[in-house]
Enzyme design. Structure first.
Site, PDB file in Angstrom:
ATOM      1  N   GLU A 204       0.810  -1.218   0.000  1.00 40.87           N
ATOM      2  CA  GLU A 204       0.000   0.000   0.000  1.00 40.87           C
ATOM      3  C   GLU A 204       0.846   1.273   0.000  1.00 40.87           C
ATOM      4  O   GLU A 204       0.466   2.265  -0.615  1.00 40.87           O
ATOM      5  CB  GLU A 204      -0.961   0.002   1.196  1.00 40.87           C
ATOM      6  CG  GLU A 204      -2.158  -0.947   1.065  1.00 40.87           C
ATOM      7  CD  GLU A 204      -1.865  -2.356   1.558  1.00 40.87           C
ATOM      8  OE1 GLU A 204      -0.700  -2.647   1.931  1.00 40.87           O
ATOM      9  OE2 GLU A 204      -2.800  -3.187   1.574  1.00 40.87           O
TER      10      GLU A 204
ATOM     11  N   HIS B  18     -11.346  -5.142  10.632  1.00 43.42           N
ATOM     12  CA  HIS B  18     -12.012  -5.047   9.333  1.00 43.42           C
ATOM     13  C   HIS B  18     -13.384  -4.397   9.440  1.00 43.42           C
ATOM     14  O   HIS B  18     -14.234  -4.618   8.579  1.00 43.42           O
ATOM     15  CB  HIS B  18     -12.189  -6.440   8.697  1.00 43.42           C
ATOM     16  CG  HIS B  18     -10.922  -7.068   8.216  1.00 43.42           C
ATOM     17  ND1 HIS B  18     -10.005  -7.614   9.061  1.00 43.42           N
ATOM     18  CD2 HIS B  18     -10.404  -7.220   6.964  1.00 43.42           C
ATOM     19  CE1 HIS B  18      -8.984  -8.106   8.361  1.00 43.42           C
ATOM     20  NE2 HIS B  18      -9.193  -7.871   7.096  1.00 43.42           N
TER      21      HIS B  18
HETATM   22  C1  LIG Z   1      -2.208  -4.563   4.861  1.00 44.30           C
HETATM   23  C2  LIG Z   1      -3.298  -5.345   4.266  1.00 44.30           C
HETATM   24  N1  LIG Z   1      -3.592  -5.165   2.958  1.00 44.30           N
HETATM   25  C3  LIG Z   1      -4.573  -5.878   2.379  1.00 44.30           C
HETATM   26  C4  LIG Z   1      -5.309  -6.792   3.077  1.00 44.30           C
HETATM   27  C5  LIG Z   1      -6.456  -7.556   2.424  1.00 44.30           C
HETATM   28  N2  LIG Z   1      -6.059  -8.948   2.215  1.00 44.30           N
HETATM   29  C6  LIG Z   1      -6.369  -9.920   3.108  1.00 44.30           C
HETATM   30  S1  LIG Z   1      -5.717 -11.411   2.676  1.00 44.30           S
HETATM   31  C7  LIG Z   1      -5.044 -10.762   1.268  1.00 44.30           C
HETATM   32  C8  LIG Z   1      -4.255 -11.631   0.365  1.00 44.30           C
HETATM   33  C9  LIG Z   1      -3.092 -12.214   1.073  1.00 44.30           C
HETATM   34  O1  LIG Z   1      -2.328 -12.990   0.206  1.00 44.30           O
HETATM   35  P1  LIG Z   1      -1.220 -13.901   0.788  1.00 44.30           P
HETATM   36  O2  LIG Z   1      -0.328 -13.142   1.683  1.00 44.30           O
HETATM   37  O3  LIG Z   1      -0.567 -14.619  -0.339  1.00 44.30           O
HETATM   38  O4  LIG Z   1      -2.000 -14.939   1.729  1.00 44.30           O
HETATM   39  P2  LIG Z   1      -3.108 -16.013   1.313  1.00 44.30           P
HETATM   40  O5  LIG Z   1      -4.426 -15.358   1.414  1.00 44.30           O
HETATM   41  O6  LIG Z   1      -2.791 -16.457  -0.067  1.00 44.30           O
HETATM   42  O7  LIG Z   1      -2.967 -17.093   2.308  1.00 44.30           O
HETATM   43  C10 LIG Z   1      -5.335  -9.403   1.153  1.00 44.30           C
HETATM   44  C11 LIG Z   1      -4.905  -8.544   0.043  1.00 44.30           C
HETATM   45  C12 LIG Z   1      -5.000  -6.936   4.441  1.00 44.30           C
HETATM   46  N3  LIG Z   1      -5.699  -7.781   5.224  1.00 44.30           N
HETATM   47  N4  LIG Z   1      -3.992  -6.219   4.987  1.00 44.30           N
END
Ligand SMILES: Cc1ncc(C[n+]2csc(CCOP(=O)(O)OP(=O)(O)O)c2C)c(N)n1
Ligand SMILES: Cc1ncc(C[n+]2csc(CCOP(=O)(O)OP(=O)(O)O)c2C)c(N)n1
Ligand SMILES: [Mg+2]
Ligand SMILES: [Mg+2]
Lengths: 332, 333, 333, 332
Positions: free
Chosen positions: B61, B130
């Protein structure tokens, strides 16, 4: 196969199967009360739910080397680590159901599971786990203790600034931290090659002068081996390691995710790399267990989980005004 | 031509029309491409404009929101989505120390036409990280315009205004107003929306219901709780005026003060945390400028300075609601 | 035994004594070792306790402030310095989504005894990114105690209380109160400080001057502007009561309300931005709870919603001051 | 010596000397009104002042390759880049003096210099430059233009999360960005080996699959060469590069810094690596200029700067109420 006892292998399997059954069960319950029209706020498990099916090996292969005083700091997709770390599963499940018997009496929910007895915590902020695990490492150093910390993050989380800051600090201070990146190829709908300038995050360990290993999570034993070394290094004061485990997401990002963005082949590949199936086949083909024995073992686990779920269902909701409690220790 | 649209489609339509009109407008964010934005605000844009102008980003971000500032300094008009406002803490420096201040620090020599849109609000058990509203923080630091639409008509017009504004705009849409189907949303939020582009000026609150007995000042999803309360209070002969602020910066002081001058009573309803935020500001405004017209102490309802709990009964207990408004207004009469 | 100490030495002494008493207390931050902290708050600690307990960090605020939480979860009691509060945006997520919420989200099962100390304030031309006050933001999000000492006696006692508190505490020291020698600081801020450790309870404001005509509620460096104004107003026969809040969370509502009940007039003076912050909160508190005792509309002075400008005449123009207080109080009489 | 014309070499020298004289002059003026007791708020230049003496080569060696439409996004220690980039020096100086004729009519000050005509900007937040330069790169791509962006940061800034996020994004999207890390060994009072787990930040380029070079800033020509390649790469659409320039801080972190933390040898080493002296010696030993010619050239620059300073001194302060203007374009 490397040197791992049959007993250990079987115990890895048990935990993996337990996780899988747990997640798939929650995945069903989640939709209760949410049909005919899906309503995220309805049912026994409201809100977001991120399940870990397909990623069991990374949790189990790592946590088997941990003691209760070792810490795991996790993410939004973390039930597998919680279970592998030995979090009180009744209380955890009750928490996910929002009940007063839950770990946090309903205040936390699925993304906020805290079990200090086994030093488990997690959060819903991507990348937030890394600094906190580093902090556990700092505490170990300050206290002259030999516990270690595991920081869990997805491959998506590895692009968050905290990843860099934390690896640098852990390497600089030689802290007992194991950074586990679960590469399930997806950050919600965005594939890894659209988020990451390098194909392997494990290579990024070089930027901090620490060991980095990429391991295929299809085979929990491979994870076991790699994690064993990293945990030992950490415990012996030799500093942090970075492990990227290639896993596959068998379900949507969260429940309710229609996965329109996901090619069919990707899901097929995921199923072909199912670590639970893979280990099951190993066990059967090497005759460590008969099909019958395996079935019984599974049934025991199923019964255990079903009972836990029932406990969570039957538990009471907290009283509304409890919402005002415990903002501060000792009131304000 | 006007059709009823849910808010998420109105936002996406606004962005789409501005992207057609102005090639310097583009969108960045997480899951805003193929997914269409987790809360639908970029639905259809990828198909229409392709991945060069609708850019899925890594979960970085600071990089892409700071990136919006850099791009704006070169004449672009970026729209970035911060998926949930709850995540602001990983990128706040770029927002409040740079995006908000560069115009001032350069004495107006650098324009920063950046729109940061983000989801706010609770009500579906998404727990402490959230479910926050937090717009009070962005309204507190100078240099950001703060927009909080409550229905699809406003959402479109305010978004177009935001994109055309030469200043940074924080655009807060409430998840529980988007009309997404999978998330409860008041039917009333999906109103008629003209197909053609139109703007709504910032700093003009809307009196969404006229009344003589008490002014309820609110914004975003709480507008509906206030309206529902007003309907119920009507039965008891209490006449509630409901003001939808629509923007917190600039703040339409005049509409608020005129209303309180008429009703003599003020209740502020807010889904953000209670202390040091919107409710205090509005009450202070009235106390400073219309003290003598107050017939009763001003009151407020907001999240009572606790993080948002997960479990349904707990969450319900801390959120402002029609019931709480009805009760408090009755006490005020 | 009590000696006069400047505030920076009082803070360093408090930390030192607590580090002696409790081996779980340690300090992390940028330039807090050999340099002793840019504003002197860790002077002498490195020599006394060595680099293991007084840890200079990389410029990685998220890592070491998030690290404080992790360390606290294992029974440590970290003190971290965020060099200027202005930098909060690079690490706010760890502060407000984790440090502030973990106790609640764990239903009290995880204690977070972390002290985050940071420098606030303007007045020496350090411009828009190094002169902010911003405590209103931290007071807005639940889960953080907010401490704002105005003199060395309070600074020591409040720091010791902060370290012993099992909750996260944001400890804001004003650069212009530290008594550093190279930065102007009111002489009155360097008061007698007992050598032995002592605590000051949170949530107890201090009436630093009694008066009957108007209550000036303020904190930190503005306490002196208010006191100087009070002296001048005395000459005109206006009797000012000055309240030093000392902590914003918890807020001592009682002292404020009692004072206004007596004086009937309220002026809030704050070095933070005007809107959506401390001034609004205090006025709202009084309007809600003591409306009938107000003889005049409550008023406020703060930074008028502009970033802090660099040039001396500009900065002076936007900062609250004795002169502005005198003028406004006269208008209120 | 590599292929660089005598003319270019001389022009590099002129700019370097200009920077040095400018900084040393400000370094004197800063103490006006601040004695006998140092008072940071007093004198013609109040507030913090971070001078770049000793680091000229990195700015000059890089910026000589830039056009006005190329952007430089800088830090708190940035006068050298501003001058090398061609920022209006009268207006910049007036800004540092807080005058109405300044770049921002006194609102910005030394850490907030904005000259959109040459696409120069900077800020006082460590690590903040990286994302903003990435954004300029994004704009270039969106507009199909061939301008490039230079992000400047100290070796201390390289441990901020934005460094990682920005390098990843720039590499992923192949953006025309040159990341310049000025390694002056110190972040205020903390030496590099106490902040950075790797001895060279340039190695961190590997974590993003982009070129990374470490260059000794004693010799501006070396910087020139390295930067030339990086700028060309960027301009040709081949993506970002990372350059770490080893420089030395000849003064304190900011003026007024007693540098008690700094070993005497460190300062001696800095003086031995003075890039202005080094180039001066080159020019003289290769007879590109006689001592006399060099002196004249220096005197011209001195006169120019002195005049600029005088202009800034003589300029008016802004009217107090101007403080309320330009929070928003077009009022609110
Ligand atoms: C700082 C932040 N940005 C965005 C999000 C929204 N978000 C939650 S899970 C996710 C994807 C995460 O991907 P990854 O780290 O590969 O984990 P996975 O879900 O694949 O286990 C996002 C963008 C968040 N929770 N926190
Ligand atoms: C985010 C942030 N943290 C801390 C600071 C305070 N600070 C200003 S300069 C500086 C040191 C920077 O070191 P480096 O990046 O190496 O640059 P140098 O000063 O050596 O040129 C610090 C810690 C800041 N301005 N911003
Ligand atoms: Mg993933
Ligand atoms: Mg440096």
């Amino acid at each position: 196969m490397p040197d791992i006892s049959e007993q250990t292998l079987l115990s890895l399997y048990k935990t993996m199967f337990k996780i899988r059954y747990y997640e798939e069960t929650l995945g069903k319950i989640y939709y209760e009360g949410k049909s005919p029209i899906f309503d995220i706020s309805a049912g026994p498990i409201p809100g977001e739910l991120h399940l870990s099916s397909g990623q069991e090996s990374s949790a189990v292969g790592v946590c088997v080397h941990l003691k209760p005083e070792d810490a795991v700091v996790g993410t939004h997709r973390i039930h597998h680590f919680a279970i592998a770390k030995g979090v009180d599963l009744k209380a955890m499940t009750a928490e996910i159901f929002g009940k007063r018997t839950g770990l946090s009496a309903g205040k936390g929910g699925h993304m906020h599971l805290f079990d200090p007895k086994v030093n488990f915590s997690c959060s819903g902020i991507v990348g937030a786990s890394f600094p906190q695990a580093v902090g556990v490492g700092i505490a170990a150093r300050q206290q002259g203790a030999d516990y270690v910390a595991v920081a869990v993050g997805g491959e998506g989380a590895a692009n968050q600034g905290t990843f860099h800051e934390s690896l640098n600090l852990a390497a600089l201070w030689k802290l007992p931290v194991i950074f586990v990146i679960e590469d399930n190829s997806w950050a919600v709908s965005v594939p890894k090659d659209k988020t990451t300038s390098l194909s392997r995050n494990s290579e990024r360990a070089k930027a901090y002068g620490i060991p980095g290993v990429y391991v295929d999570g299809k085979d929990v034993v491979a994870v076991y081996e790699v994690a064993k070394e990293a945990v030992e290094r950490a415990r012996n004061g030799e500093g942090p390691s970075l492990i990227e485990v290639k896993v596959y997401r068998l379900r949507g990002h969260f429940e309710g995710d229609a996965q329109v963005y996901r090619p069919k082949e990707d899901l097929e590949q995921a199923m072909a790399n199912d670590p639970v199936k893979y280990l099951e086949n190993q066990i059967l083909s090497r005759n460590l267990q008969s099909e019958q024995e395996l079935k019984e073992l599974q049934n025991d686990i199923i019964a255990e989980i079903d009972e836990i779920i029932e406990y969570a269902r039957q538990s009471e909701y907290p009283e509304p005004q409890e919402a005002l409690e415990n903002v501060f220790i000792g009131g304000d | 031509m006007a059709r009823k649209l849910p808010m998420y489609m109105a936002i996406a339509e606004a962005i789409s029309q501005e992207m057609e009109r102005d090639s310097s407008v583009f969108v960045m964010g997480e899951d805003i491409g193929a997914y269409g934005g987790i809360f639908g605000a970029t639905t259809g844009l990828l198909d229409k404009f392709g991945p060069d102008r609708v850019k899925d980003t890594p979960i970085s971000e600071s990089a892409f929101i700071g990136g919006a500032l850099g791009a704006a300094s070169k004449g672009m008009r970026p729209i970035v989505e911060l998926m949930f406002v709850d995540f602001f803490g990983v990128t706040m420096d770029q927002i409040y120390n740079h995006i908000a201040k560069v115009t001032y620090m350069s004495n107006g020599n650098v324009k920063v036409p950046v729109v940061i849109m983000t989801a706010i609000g609770a009500g579906y058990s998404d727990a402490a990280q959230h479910s926050q509203t937090l717009y009070g923080i962005f309204a507190h630091v100078p240099g950001l315009k703060v927009v909080v639409p409550s229905n699809s008509y406003d959402a479109k017009g305010l978004m177009i205004s935001a994109i055309r504004d030469d200043n940074p705009v924080m655009y807060f849409f409430h998840k529980g107003l988007q009309g997404l189907g999978w998330m409860p949303s008041p039917e009333e939020a999906a109103v008629e929306v003209p197909e053609e582009p139109y703007t709504i000026p910032f700093g003009k609150a809307k009196i969404v219901r006229e009344g003589n007995d008490v002014s309820v000042v609110t914004a975003s999803r709480m507008v509906y709780e206030a309206l529902w309360a007003a309907e119920e209070l009507e039965k008891d002969g209490v006449n509630v005026e409901v003001i939808d602020l629509r923007t917190l910066v600039p703040l339409d002081k005049e509409t608020i003060l005129n209303s309180v001058a008429k009703t003599g009573r003020l209740l502020v309803v807010d889904e953000d945390y209670l202390s040091y935020g919107l409710t205090g500001e509005i009450i202070a405004l009235v106390a400073e400028n219309a003290l003598s017209s107050l017939k009763a102490p001003p009151r407020r309802i907001a999240v009572p300075d606790v993080p948002l709990p997960y479990s349904r009964p707990l969450e319900k207990f801390v959120l402002p609601s029609k019931e709480k408004i009805v009760k408090l207004v009755k006490e005020m009469m």
